[in-house]
Design an enzyme around this catalytic site. Structure first.
Site, PDB file in Angstrom:
ATOM      1  N   TYR A 198       0.847  -1.198   0.000  1.00  0.00           N
ATOM      2  CA  TYR A 198       0.000   0.000   0.000  1.00  0.00           C
ATOM      3  C   TYR A 198       0.881   1.247   0.000  1.00  0.00           C
ATOM      4  CZ  TYR A 198      -4.002  -3.070   0.945  1.00  0.00           C
ATOM      5  OH  TYR A 198      -4.966  -4.051   0.874  1.00  0.00           O
ATOM      6  N   LEU A 210     -17.647  -0.911   0.986  1.00  0.00           N
ATOM      7  CA  LEU A 210     -18.481   0.280   0.745  1.00  0.00           C
ATOM      8  C   LEU A 210     -18.729   0.486  -0.749  1.00  0.00           C
ATOM      9  CD1 LEU A 210     -16.761   2.755   3.268  1.00  0.00           C
ATOM     10  CD2 LEU A 210     -19.041   1.740   3.494  1.00  0.00           C
ATOM     11  N   ALA A 211     -18.329  -0.497  -1.564  1.00  0.00           N
ATOM     12  CA  ALA A 211     -18.470  -0.372  -3.018  1.00  0.00           C
ATOM     13  C   ALA A 211     -17.883   0.963  -3.487  1.00  0.00           C
ATOM     14  CB  ALA A 211     -19.929  -0.521  -3.446  1.00  0.00           C
ATOM     15  N   GLY A 241     -18.018   3.767  -2.421  1.00  0.00           N
ATOM     16  CA  GLY A 241     -18.894   4.942  -2.303  1.00  0.00           C
ATOM     17  C   GLY A 241     -20.053   4.982  -3.284  1.00  0.00           C
TER      18      GLY A 241
END
Ligand SMILES: NC(=O)c1ccc[n+]([C@@H]2O[C@H](COP(=O)([O-])OP(=O)(O)OC[C@H]3O[C@@H](n4cnc5c(N)ncnc54)[C@H](OP(=O)(O)O)[C@@H]3O)[C@@H](O)[C@H]2O)c1
Length: 326
Positions: free
Chosen positions: A63, A235-236, A238
Site C-alpha cells: 500500500y 463500501l463499493a 462509495g
C-alpha cells in the site's frame, strides 16, 4: 448481526476493520518522504475508527509502496499505549516491478514472505503483527515453502495468526494440507455491488450470467472451518453512499436510492445500510472499510446498531442484481 468466527477462536477483534490502503497519499509509487499532511490524515482516520470501537487495522506491504505502513508507524510512535490495544494485519506476496522484473507478479516463496514481514514490521515500528495474509494466489506456490515460512514467523513471535486473501476453497484446502497453523482469515471482494458471491449460492442448474465467476463452495468452506471472511470493497467505493452516479447504470442508481430510503426510514446512515447488508449474512462477515474520511468512518459505526429484515436484505440484493430470484 452474527458471531464472528474470530470470536469463536477467542480473538476479540471489532466487527469492522479499518483498511489503511488510503494512507500515505494518492500516488502509489511516490518515493518522497512522508509529509505532515499524510500523517495528519492517517491520525484523524485512526482516531475516528477508535471512536466507533474499531480495534483492527488492515495493511499490506504494497500500500503506497510501504508508505501506508510508515504512516501507521508514526501514529503508533505518537500513541505508545495504542499497540497493545489493537490488532494489526498486513499482507505479503504481491511484487510490483522492481530490479528483478519490470512487471507485477505474485511471490509466495519463503524468502519473499520472510523479507516482506521484516519490512512491514520495520515500517510499522512493531515487534509482531497479529495477522499475516497471503495477498493474491501465486500459481507457482509451493505450499511446503509457505508452511516453513509461517512456522519460522510463528516460532520467532513475529506473527500470531495467518490467513489468505482472494483464495478459493480449493486453494485454501491445498495450502492447509501442508500448514501446521490454521488459516483463520480469508479476505475477499464482497459487497452489495460485488454480489456474485451470493448469486453463486442460488445458481445451481441456472444459466450463469457472464460475471457469475465466484468459486463454488468458498463461502461454505470458510463457514465449515471457522475461517473469518473479511470483505474488501465493502463500501463499493462509495457507489451507494454519495459518489456521483451520472455515468452509472440504472441498477446502481436504483440501489443507491433504496439505500438512501432505508437509511431515512431507519434514521441511520447510507454507510450503515450498505454494511448491515454484509453483516446480515450468516457467515459472520467482518467488513474492511477503506475510507480515510473521518465523517464517513463514523457513519460506518452505525452499522452495528441496526439490523435489516430478511425482506429488506432481499430487496437490496434484487435491486443490485437487477433481476429477481430464479
Ligand atoms: N485483499 C485485497 O486484495 C484488497 C484489495 C483492495 C483493498 N483491500 C483492503 O480493503 C480496504 C477497503 O477496500 P476499498 O478501499 O477498495 O473499498 P471501500 O471501503 O469500498 O471504498 C473506500 C474508497 O471509496 C472512497 N469512498 C467511500 N465512500 C465515498 C463517497 N461517498 N464518495 C466518494 N468516495 C468514497 C474512499 O475515499 P475516501 O477515503 O475519500 O472516503 C476510498 O477511496 C482497503 O483499505 C484495503 O485495506 C484489500
Amino acid at each position: 448481526m452474527r458471531t464472528l468466527p474470530l470470536h469463536r477462536r477467542d480473538i476479540p477483534v471489532s466487527t469492522l476493520v479499518l483498511g489503511c490502503m488510503g494512507f500515505g497519499g494518492k500516488d502509489w509509487f511516490d518515493q518522497g518522504p512522508l509529509t505532515a499532511e499524510q500523517i495528519k490524515q492517517g491520525r484523524e482516520a485512526v482516531d475516528a475508527a477508535l471512536s466507533i470501537g474499531i480495534n483492527m487495522f488492515d495493511h499490506a506491504n504494497i500500500y503506497k509502496s510501504g508508505k501506508a505502513e510508515q504512516v501507521f508507524g508514526e501514529i503508533l510512535k505518537e500513541q505508545k499505549s495504542l499497540r497493545d490495544k489493537i490488532f494489526i494485519q498486513s499482507k505479503c506476496g504481491i511484487r510490483f516491478a522492481d530490479d528483478k522484473a519490470p512487471f507485477t507478479r505474485f511471490d509466495f516463496s519463503e524468502e519473499n514472505i520472510l523479507q516482506t514481514v521484516e519490512g512491514s514490521l520495520s515500517r510499522l515500528g512493531i515487534d509482531y503483527m497479529d495477522f499475516l495474509l497471503l495477498h493474491r494466489p501465486d500459481p507457482l506456490v509451493d505450499p511446503e515453502e509457505v508452511a516453513s515460512a509461517f512456522r519460522k514467523l510463528k516460532d520467532a513471535g513475529k506473527v500470531r495468526w495467518f490467513g489468505v486473501s482472494n483464495m478459493s476453497a480449493a486453494q485454501m484446502k491445498l495450502l492447509q494440507k501442508y500448514l501446521d497453523v490454521p488459516i483463520v482469515v480469508n479476505q475477499l471482494e464482497l459487497s452489495l455491488y460485488h454480489h456474485n458471491w451470493v448469486d453463486a449460492s442460488i445458481n445451481l442448474n441456472q444459466a450463469p450470467a457472464a460475471d457469475d465467476i465466484f468459486p463454488e463452495g468458498t463461502i461454505e468452506y470458510c463457514r465449515m472451518e471457522d475461517i473469518q471472511i473479511q470483505s474488501w470493497g465493502s463500501l463499493a467505493q462509495g457507489l451507494y453512499t454519495g459518489r456521483a452516479l451520472d455515468n452509472e447504470p440504472d441498477t446502481v442508481k436504483a440501489t443507491a436510492k433504496k439505500v438512501q430510503d432505508y437509511a431515512n426510514q431507519k434514521g441511520t446512515t447510507r454507510e450503515a445500510i450498505v454494511l448491515a447488508w454484509l453483516l446480515k449474512h450468516p457467515a459472520g462477515i467482518q467488513p474492511v472499510i477503506g475510507t480515510t474520511n473521518p465523517e464517513r468512518i463514523r457513519a460506518c459505526g452505525e452499522a452495528t446498531r441496526i439490523e435489516l429484515t430478511r425482506e429488506e436484505w432481499y430487496d437490496l440484493w434484487i435491486t443490485a442484481r437487477g433481476k429477481g430470484m430464479p
